[in-house]
Scaffold this active site. Structure first.
Site, PDB file in Angstrom:
ATOM      1  N   GLY A  13       0.843  -1.323   0.001  1.00  0.00           N
ATOM      2  CA  GLY A  13      -0.155  -0.124   0.038  1.00  0.00           C
ATOM      3  C   GLY A  13       0.728   1.269   0.033  1.00  0.00           C
ATOM      4  N   ASN A  15       1.639   3.185  -2.517  1.00  0.00           N
ATOM      5  CA  ASN A  15       1.007   4.095  -3.355  1.00  0.00           C
ATOM      6  C   ASN A  15      -0.337   4.627  -2.388  1.00  0.00           C
ATOM      7  OD1 ASN A  15       1.845   4.564  -6.148  1.00  0.00           O
ATOM      8  ND2 ASN A  15       2.082   2.626  -5.972  1.00  0.00           N
ATOM      9  N   ARG A  92      -5.683  -7.871  -8.473  1.00  0.00           N
ATOM     10  CA  ARG A  92      -6.939  -8.552  -9.388  1.00  0.00           C
ATOM     11  C   ARG A  92      -7.420  -7.964 -10.416  1.00  0.00           C
ATOM     12  NH1 ARG A  92      -6.198 -13.086  -7.733  1.00  0.00           N
ATOM     13  NH2 ARG A  92      -7.993 -13.919  -8.451  1.00  0.00           N
ATOM     14  N   ASN A 108      -6.051   3.775 -12.194  1.00  0.00           N
ATOM     15  CA  ASN A 108      -4.978   2.571 -11.834  1.00  0.00           C
ATOM     16  C   ASN A 108      -3.706   3.233 -11.986  1.00  0.00           C
ATOM     17  OD1 ASN A 108      -4.127   0.161 -11.154  1.00  0.00           O
ATOM     18  ND2 ASN A 108      -3.920  -0.191 -13.350  1.00  0.00           N
ATOM     19  N   HIS A 110       0.072   1.760 -13.302  1.00  0.00           N
ATOM     20  CA  HIS A 110       0.792   0.795 -13.763  1.00  0.00           C
ATOM     21  C   HIS A 110       2.288   1.001 -13.878  1.00  0.00           C
ATOM     22  CE1 HIS A 110       0.942  -2.879 -16.033  1.00  0.00           C
ATOM     23  NE2 HIS A 110       1.578  -2.298 -17.012  1.00  0.00           N
TER      24      HIS A 110
HETATM   25  C1  GRF Z   1       3.795  -0.969  -7.436  1.00  0.00           C
HETATM   26  O1  GRF Z   1       4.842  -0.948  -8.386  1.00  0.00           O
HETATM   27  C2  GRF Z   1       2.543  -0.712  -8.355  1.00  0.00           C
HETATM   28  O2  GRF Z   1       3.036   0.199  -9.718  1.00  0.00           O
HETATM   29  C3  GRF Z   1       2.080  -1.898  -8.838  1.00  0.00           C
HETATM   30  O3  GRF Z   1       1.945  -2.381  -7.498  1.00  0.00           O
HETATM   31  C4  GRF Z   1       3.510  -2.257  -6.878  1.00  0.00           C
HETATM   32  C5  GRF Z   1       3.024  -2.148  -5.350  1.00  0.00           C
HETATM   33  O4  GRF Z   1       2.442  -1.008  -4.999  1.00  0.00           O
HETATM   34  N1  GRF Z   1       0.590  -1.756  -9.298  1.00  0.00           N
HETATM   35  P1  GRF Z   1       2.088  -0.555  -3.518  1.00  0.00           P
HETATM   36  O5  GRF Z   1       3.374  -0.304  -2.817  1.00  0.00           O
HETATM   37  O6  GRF Z   1       1.422  -1.786  -3.024  1.00  0.00           O
HETATM   38  O7  GRF Z   1       1.316   0.602  -3.661  1.00  0.00           O
END
Ligand code: GRF
Length: 197
Positions: A13, A15, A92, A108, A110
């Site tokens: 988490g 992000n 998912r 989202n 990516h």
């Molecule tokens: C990140 O690289 C994101 O781009 C991808 O999942 C990875 C982990 O994200 N979708 P987070 O640390 O759980 O936000």
């Protein structure tokens, strides 16, 4: 009017934390829920520490019954009455039927410069291809995977001795800059392309 943002996660988490920390002061949005498909996701603890409501719907009991899982996921999500949904490390694949309910309101991030490298293992694929630039993309979620209108991109250099891990480590901090910046613009009604490096 303060917009309500639900954030979907599957793991650490990071992000989600960046997004939640950005939604303060004069920001026109606030996090209303952090929802995970994994009850053990460490991001849920971080959300709780930040005082954000959390919920989890374990996808594993549903096996291949994707629609049944999404019906269960929808309950806490709709209860939170989100105006926007941010997928943030959510791992998912969502069905077109689920996505259609949030058309234009689901974002989202990516870890590639879409449309290159949709799907998984993006950094390894960029290195394998000999790319000298990589990065991440924030896009609107549509029925097709990693395919919706692009709202923001961040660019980083690829170094000759990069591994997927070292490149990921260079991209991730840019994700934490790009996603909050794009979310704020979208919450202000601005969907023009943002590019950072
Ligand atoms: C990140 O690289 C994101 O781009 C991808 O999942 C990875 C982990 O994200 N979708 P987070 O640390 O759980 O936000």
């Amino acid at each position: 009017m303060i917009l309500r943002v639900a954030i979907l996660i599957s793991g650490s988490g990071s992000n989600m934390v960046a997004l939640a920390q950005s939604m303060r002061g004069d920001h026109p949005a606030r996090p209303c829920l952090v929802l995970s498909n994994d009850p053990a996701a460490s991001g849920l603890d971080k959300a709780r520490d930040m005082g954000i409501a959390t919920a989890a719907v374990d996808h594993r009991p549903y096996g291949l019954e994707r629609a049944a899982f999404e019906a269960a996921l929808l309950r806490p999500l709709l209860d939170a009455q989100p105006d926007l949904i941010a997928l943030a490390g959510f791992m998912r694949v969502l069905t077109p039927e689920f996505v259609a309910q949030f058309e234009g309101r689901m974002l989202n991030i990516h870890p590639s410069l879409l449309p290159k490298y949709k799907g998984l293992n993006t950094h390894a694929r960029a290195i394998e291809a000999g790319d000298t630039v990589a990065g991440c993309t924030v896009h609107e979620v549509t029925a097709a995977l990693d395919d919706g209108p692009i709202l923001g991109q961040a660019h980083v250099p690829v170094h000759p001795d990069d591994t997927a891990q070292t490149l990921a480590a260079r991209v991730l901090p840019m994700e934490h800059r790009l996603y909050p910046a794009v979310l704020r613009r979208v919450a202000m009604g601005d969907r023009s392309l943002l590019t950072i490096s």
